[in-house]
Design a protein around this motif. Structure first.
Motif, PDB file in Angstrom:
ATOM      1  N   ALA A  13      51.683 -71.620   1.120  1.00 44.18           N
ATOM      2  CA  ALA A  13      50.783 -70.588   1.641  1.00 44.18           C
ATOM      3  C   ALA A  13      49.366 -71.157   1.730  1.00 44.18           C
ATOM      4  N   GLU A  14      49.060 -71.796   2.845  1.00 47.01           N
ATOM      5  CA  GLU A  14      47.748 -72.408   3.042  1.00 47.01           C
ATOM      6  C   GLU A  14      46.665 -71.338   3.153  1.00 47.01           C
ATOM      7  N   GLU A  15      45.451 -71.706   2.731  1.00 49.82           N
ATOM      8  CA  GLU A  15      44.315 -70.791   2.873  1.00 49.82           C
ATOM      9  C   GLU A  15      43.829 -70.777   4.310  1.00 49.82           C
ATOM     10  N   THR A  16      43.500 -69.575   4.799  1.00 49.98           N
ATOM     11  CA  THR A  16      42.961 -69.419   6.138  1.00 49.98           C
ATOM     12  C   THR A  16      42.024 -68.216   6.138  1.00 49.98           C
ATOM     13  N   ASP A  17      41.310 -68.006   7.220  1.00 50.66           N
ATOM     14  CA  ASP A  17      40.395 -66.866   7.343  1.00 50.66           C
ATOM     15  C   ASP A  17      40.861 -65.942   8.452  1.00 50.66           C
ATOM     16  N   MET A  18      40.858 -64.641   8.185  1.00 51.37           N
ATOM     17  CA  MET A  18      41.109 -63.637   9.207  1.00 51.37           C
ATOM     18  C   MET A  18      39.859 -62.771   9.277  1.00 51.37           C
ATOM     19  N   GLY A  19      38.974 -63.120  10.199  1.00 52.44           N
ATOM     20  CA  GLY A  19      37.673 -62.463  10.209  1.00 52.44           C
ATOM     21  C   GLY A  19      36.906 -62.877   8.975  1.00 52.44           C
ATOM     22  N   ASP A  20      36.490 -61.897   8.169  1.00 50.23           N
ATOM     23  CA  ASP A  20      35.773 -62.181   6.929  1.00 50.23           C
ATOM     24  C   ASP A  20      36.701 -62.178   5.715  1.00 50.23           C
ATOM     25  N   LEU A  21      38.017 -62.121   5.951  1.00 50.38           N
ATOM     26  CA  LEU A  21      38.962 -62.038   4.846  1.00 50.38           C
ATOM     27  C   LEU A  21      39.641 -63.389   4.621  1.00 50.38           C
TER      28      LEU A  21
END
Length: 289
Positions: A13-21
């Motif tokens: 489960a790689e880290e990513t950004d969804m908007g500001d989340l």
């Protein structure tokens, strides 16, 4: 003796950004677009501060068509509002399931109590594809609290299995789904062991939020990993090496063309373009907070 399924892929489960989340996303990846009928899995943990502006928290009103966005709440709560008039808060241990059908607007935010007092919100969101013949059905929303989720205790209480959808051990989950799926929320204490039958015609996957388990026929799997299982057995046998929370998901593959654009999941690009037009024309309803 039933044969255990083997592991096709193990995805971190790689880290990513969804908007500001900031969140973790084991599916999709560059290598795996979907695991039919499962399209996406997000794992979000965030700390809500009392000083945060309420309408900067969570996810603003947005549309969906053609699939089911599902939210599993592990810490805190989620306040759901939609253009069909649904307005509910689901707390830790609960699940909200929305069949988007022909189109719906919704928002998901921390509940007022968390905005006023602060706290940790932890959720997992899953997207489940809808069969093409049902994509234009009327939307439906299910708010399932922890206490309303049938739960089976096994291995002298070291294994708890909450049945959200589908059937396990003679217990049927309350959520009605457009296609056959089994959705189980498992909590295992260290040393706990269970063997889950999986329909032979289902694709299946296992997501560990934390902890460690041994999967019979494969070996060790650690937290923040998604295991995609081959369709080469009838069961999945899990032994916890640490206290572990996990999701076991199985579903009948749709084997249909897939056309996606943002929040719209259809069978053709023409249908996606129509969804965009319908949204712009207000045909999916309006949601004012």
């Amino acid at each position: 003796m039933q044969q255990n399924r083997t592991v096709a892929r193990l995805l971190f489960a790689e880290e990513t950004d969804m908007g500001d989340l900031p969140l973790r996303q084991p599916l999709p990846t560059r290598q795996v677009e979907q695991y039919d009928p499962f399209l996406l899995l997000h794992h979000l943990t965030t700390t809500i501060q009392q000083s945060d502006y309420p309408y900067k928290l969570g996810v603003d009103p947005h549309p969906h068509r053609g699939f089911s966005p599902v939210t599993f709440v592990y810490q805190g709560g989620v306040h759901h509002r939609d253009s069909r008039g649904n307005d509910s808060v689901v707390w830790a241990g609960g699940t909200q399931w929305m069949n988007a059908g022909r189109g719906i607007m919704h928002s998901e935010r921390p509940p007022r109590e968390m905005q006023e007092q602060g706290g940790v919100q932890e959720i997992v969101q899953l997207w489940v594809n809808t069969p093409g013949m049902l994509k234009m059905e009327q939307p439906a929303y299910f708010a399932l609290q922890s206490e309303d989720t049938p739960t089976i205790s096994e291995d002298e209480g070291r294994v708890q299995i909450a049945v959200v959808a589908g059937e396990y051990s003679g217990t049927r989950g309350p959520v009605k789904t457009p296609s056959p799926v089994m959705v189980l929320r498992l909590t295992l204490q260290s040393g706990g062991r269970c063997s889950i039958p999986i329909p032979a015609y289902h694709n299946a996957m296992l997501y560990l939020l934390d902890g460690q388990v041994t999967l019979e026929g494969f070996g060790l799997i650690e937290g923040l990993h998604l295991a995609l299982l081959n369709r080469d057995g009838e069961t999945c046998t899990i032994t916890a090496r640490q206290d572990t929370r996990l999701l076991l998901l199985s579903g009948e593959p749709l084997d249909e063309p897939l056309a996606m654009h943002g929040p719209f999941v259809m069978n053709t690009q023409t249908e996606v373009m129509q969804a965009m037009r319908d949204y712009q024309m207000g045909k999916m309803g309006m949601l004012f907070e």
